[in-house]
Scaffold this active site. Sequence first.
Site, PDB file in Angstrom:
ATOM      1  N   ASP A  69      -8.584  -8.754   3.701  1.00 42.92           N
ATOM      2  CA  ASP A  69      -8.412  -7.695   4.696  1.00 42.92           C
ATOM      3  C   ASP A  69      -9.546  -7.661   5.719  1.00 42.92           C
ATOM      4  O   ASP A  69     -10.389  -6.773   5.647  1.00 42.92           O
ATOM      5  CB  ASP A  69      -8.321  -6.341   3.976  1.00 42.92           C
ATOM      6  CG  ASP A  69      -7.787  -5.232   4.864  1.00 42.92           C
ATOM      7  OD1 ASP A  69      -7.263  -5.540   5.954  1.00 42.92           O
ATOM      8  OD2 ASP A  69      -7.882  -4.059   4.473  1.00 42.92           O
ATOM      9  N   GLU A  73       0.825  -1.205   0.000  1.00 44.58           N
ATOM     10  CA  GLU A  73       0.000   0.000   0.000  1.00 44.58           C
ATOM     11  C   GLU A  73       0.860   1.257   0.000  1.00 44.58           C
ATOM     12  O   GLU A  73       0.644   2.189   0.783  1.00 44.58           O
ATOM     13  CB  GLU A  73      -0.953  -0.018   1.202  1.00 44.58           C
ATOM     14  CG  GLU A  73      -1.884  -1.221   1.163  1.00 44.58           C
ATOM     15  CD  GLU A  73      -2.907  -1.250   2.288  1.00 44.58           C
ATOM     16  OE1 GLU A  73      -2.588  -0.791   3.386  1.00 44.58           O
ATOM     17  OE2 GLU A  73      -4.015  -1.740   2.036  1.00 44.58           O
ATOM     18  N   GLU A 102     -12.917  -2.468  12.177  1.00 47.42           N
ATOM     19  CA  GLU A 102     -12.775  -1.646  10.976  1.00 47.42           C
ATOM     20  C   GLU A 102     -13.860  -1.921   9.937  1.00 47.42           C
ATOM     21  O   GLU A 102     -14.478  -0.999   9.422  1.00 47.42           O
ATOM     22  CB  GLU A 102     -11.392  -1.878  10.366  1.00 47.42           C
ATOM     23  CG  GLU A 102     -11.209  -1.196   9.024  1.00 47.42           C
ATOM     24  CD  GLU A 102      -9.833  -1.382   8.429  1.00 47.42           C
ATOM     25  OE1 GLU A 102      -8.967  -2.010   9.071  1.00 47.42           O
ATOM     26  OE2 GLU A 102      -9.615  -0.884   7.305  1.00 47.42           O
TER      27      GLU A 102
END
Length: 849
Positions: A380, A302, A408
């Site tokens: 993820d 990332e 998240e």
Amino acid sequence: MLRLLALSLCASFATAENGLSAWLRYAPLQGGQHFHSSVPSHIVALNSSTVSPVYIAGQELQQGLKSILGKQCNVHHAHYGGGSNIVVGTVAEYSKAYGALSSTPDLLDDGYLLDTIGNTVQIIGKNERGALYGAFAYLSKVAQGNFTKVAEVSNPSAPIRWTNEWDNLDGSIERGFAGNSNWFSNGSIVSNLTRTAEYARLLASIGINAVVVNNVNANASLLTPTNIEGLGRIADVMRPYGVQVGISLYFSSPTAGVKGQANLTNFDPLDESVVQWWSNVTDQIYEHVPDMAGYLVKANSEGQPGPLTYNRTLAEGANLFAKALQPHGGIVMFRAFVYNPLNETVWTADRANAQIEFFKPLDGEFDDNVVIQIKYGPIDFQVREPVSPLFANIPKSAVAIELQVTQEYLGQQCHLVYLGPLWKEILDYDLRVDNETSLVRNIISGERFNHSLGGYAGVSNVGTNETWIGSHMAMSNLYAYGRLAWDPTLDAQDVLQDWIRLTFNTNPSVIDAMTQISMESWPAYENYSGNLGVQTLTDILYTHFGPNPQTQDNTIWGQWTRADQKTIGMDRTVANGTGFAGNYPPEIAEMFENIATTPDNLLLWFHHVNYTQLLKSGQTVIQDFYDQHYAGAATAQTFTTLWESLQGKIDDERYYDQLFRQVFQAGHSLVWRDAIANFYYNLSGIPDEAKRVGNHPYRIEAESMELDGYEPYAVIPFEAASNFTAIVVSSNTTAGTAQTTITCPSGTYDVAVNYYDQYGGASHFVVSLANETIGEWTSNLKPWIGNSEGPRVLGHTPSIYIDGHSAMRITFSNVTVTKGDVLKIVGTPDGNDIAGLDYVSILPLGVVE
Ligand SMILES: *[C@@H]1O[C@H](CO)[C@@H](O)[C@H](O)[C@H]1NC(C)=O
Ligand SMILES: *[C@@H]1O[C@H](CO)[C@@H](O)[C@H](O)[C@H]1NC(C)=O
Ligand SMILES: *[C@@H]1O[C@H](CO)[C@@H](O)[C@H](O)[C@H]1NC(C)=O
Ligand SMILES: *[C@@H]1O[C@H](CO)[C@@H](O)[C@H](O)[C@H]1NC(C)=O
Ligand SMILES: *[C@@H]1O[C@H](CO)[C@@H](O)[C@H](O)[C@H]1NC(C)=O
Ligand SMILES: *[C@@H]1O[C@H](CO)[C@@H](O)[C@H](O)[C@H]1NC(C)=O
Ligand SMILES: *[C@@H]1O[C@H](CO)[C@@H](O)[C@H](O)[C@H]1NC(C)=O
Ligand SMILES: *[C@@H]1O[C@H](CO)[C@@H](O)[C@H](O)[C@H]1NC(C)=O
Ligand SMILES: *[C@@H]1O[C@H](CO)[C@@H](O)[C@H](O)[C@H]1NC(C)=O
Ligand SMILES: *[C@@H]1O[C@H](CO)[C@@H](O)[C@H](O)[C@H]1NC(C)=O
Ligand SMILES: *[C@@H]1O[C@H](CO)[C@@H](O)[C@H](O)[C@H]1NC(C)=O
Ligand SMILES: *[C@@H]1O[C@H](CO)[C@@H](O)[C@H](O)[C@H]1NC(C)=O
């Protein structure tokens, strides 16, 4: 008289139930005085140094027994003769003071013996940390009113039981939903570390032995001499609890111009000056933190720099740090979360393959003190993923599993989602390496492939909020994380119930209601967000909170669903797709390769199918989408009712705090349900057999009302508004009015208003019927829920837009409605918040739509 007084005292609740003491409340046990004789009167803690875990154990026992049972015990720090004692210490110190134990317990590092048989309680640790863990285990039993005699040896499943905290040096926390950092502010370490010590105490009580204190997306300036000194202070306050400090590193720190350190011209891991630089910095850190646990490294992921920048392998990158740490006994947690941007037009492209491609060829090349830290699934932290096949593919490397305690992708602490069952499914999964039993928990413990290192990393992200993590109920996840890392064979519901008894009370109806909500919460969330293995279907380009399925596709991020008018799902077969299924050992690969043997809950993860594909249940994919989204949202409505059954059975403070969240979740689950159902109905054109989707008999769309100062607004994404359309004020300085004449039969109804609460302003709404106000509220992440006390805020990452994150519902119950009445809503904008309204539902009592 006296008896009554005692009872009423016991029934009262501790004063400030703000969540700060979490499961270590040590609430007075009902009838505690009857148990005084079950507990010795003297505590012998075999270390007199006030910063030693054994000393802390003595203090904790004294404080706990006083608070739980009202029993005052004296603490001694050397052999104490008279009568029955609680003795806490290491095996070595115990033998010195009392002579060798009658039988030598089979203890691993951090393990303990807890023996309450006889009139002396023995709490003997292999090391000081183990002794402290044993003390907490004993107190947990006493606090739950369990005085069953035990003689148990408890050893950790794995040596690595860490949290990762995504705290940034500026004091913010990435994916944190509970305020700011407890230890960083303005680029450095704060001076008041009281909360940091309190956190270490909580972690010690669940067996966590290290904390990586800064974000994996690291900042090189952590390595200035001032900050290294600050890390020393953090370590000093955590050390008495047996919690070590670790840090995340920014790979290109040598060229980042870190103040007080040399600045190099490259960060090539094989360059001698770079090797020297890291060794030098590492030595400096160990001067201040002599027991530093190690480094966590995210590299070439990332946008982060890494060894690949210099055509070096990830192993060469990891070993750079391993060699610097080796003389000090530290370890490198090297994250496997490495992937490159991908192009969706390539059918065989697959982010899920990336970890295998990067790491499998390197197996055997990592130094002994490197541990590969692998997220539980290949993408993820989605609501459902298959176990990462990397666990089965690098047998020569030590591995740890990365779990996410902070929610998240799972409702950001505003939706209650108990994660114990999700983690258990992963940990108990049998990967069948070489066709032999290969449970994930035995791979990460090091047992399956013979590694001395291995374990757990839990992304926790606690903040300054009194609740630590942002909601009282979400703390069950932190508790379960620690307990399962210590012993992954535990039952997720048993762990939950320990937590309920310790955090709230032992009233069976409290335990039942909280257990039901918690155990049903993950399946419910999966059902109303993304079922059949399609992933969470949240907005992956913005806040990861509300619905926005189209963000998954047509991006370089590879979280694709490949949904079109006729088909959906990722073809991850070897035969015709990305080949990902073939990354598993043969028995598992075979199962996932075929639709017929792939479990329904992972169908769309592995296969690209028609919406009309039949599931094992006999239902089509599209109808199952509709049915499960309706079922999940319906379950979320029952959580509110269940929670309401707790009124008076727990303290009001936490009752109202959580009620607020359950009401929010109930409303937002409907937003999720409608958005996902509408999105796929719109795409596929296949109607809901049950005729629910797009058919809402009780709704009055705001855009169909008579508007004055309000205008229709095409919401993006379209599915985040009923009929794709909301209304917003025409001028963001002037109030707008929407009104309509009620056409339903006169009667008593619940009036639900769906509106949008944008960040950056607090708009105000007034709803009236026949000019009589039935409710008003200020829209500032503080939905009104009737008799709630005080302002409450949601902790999720807010949205500045009118979308699926800001959409929410408020309900006014038992309203007398007369046919012909004028329903009027006045919305007053404020700042960025333009008083968006979606619809009003006039609901017959008992109907939620
Ligand atoms: C009490 O503790 C014993 C021993 O640890 C355990 O077996 C039992 O299940 C506990 N009882 C309850 C009600 O938790
Ligand atoms: C340090 O922080 C604690 C906990 O937030 C607080 O109670 C205490 O007053 C603070 N101490 C000082 C000196 O500011
Ligand atoms: C470590 O780096 C510092 C700062 O650049 C320098 O002053 C010091 O001499 C170095 N120490 C060693 C042992 O190289
Ligand atoms: C440090 O070195 C890098 C690379 O040589 C350079 O780009 C950067 O400007 C330097 N920073 C400082 C503060 O000197
Ligand atoms: C890395 O290798 C590629 C070819 O594989 C080459 O084009 C590139 O220049 C190399 N980069 C460095 C920094 O050596
Ligand atoms: C993806 O590949 C296609 C051709 O297959 C190309 O037209 C398109 O520009 C590529 N997209 C990106 C973002 O590279
Ligand atoms: C096989 O892959 C192609 C793309 O290469 C895809 O269009 C097709 O739908 C797939 N066939 C099956 C049966 O999944
Ligand atoms: C392992 O299982 C696979 C799939 O069932 C089978 O094809 C293979 O023969 C088995 N291998 C061994 C060594 O038993
Ligand atoms: C999907 O439907 C098409 C016809 O619309 C059919 O040709 C195809 O075989 C179906 N695919 C699967 C995997 O069932
Ligand atoms: C749906 O919205 C359109 C405008 O987008 C509007 O013309 C239509 O009347 C609305 N339908 C209802 C039932 O309100
Ligand atoms: C802390 O969280 C609680 C409950 O989630 C919330 O009501 C409160 O406003 C928060 N407090 C602060 C200071 O952020
Ligand atoms: C009013 O709305 C416009 C457009 O949404 C925005 O640019 C402007 O900043 C807003 N005004 C205020 C005072 O927030």
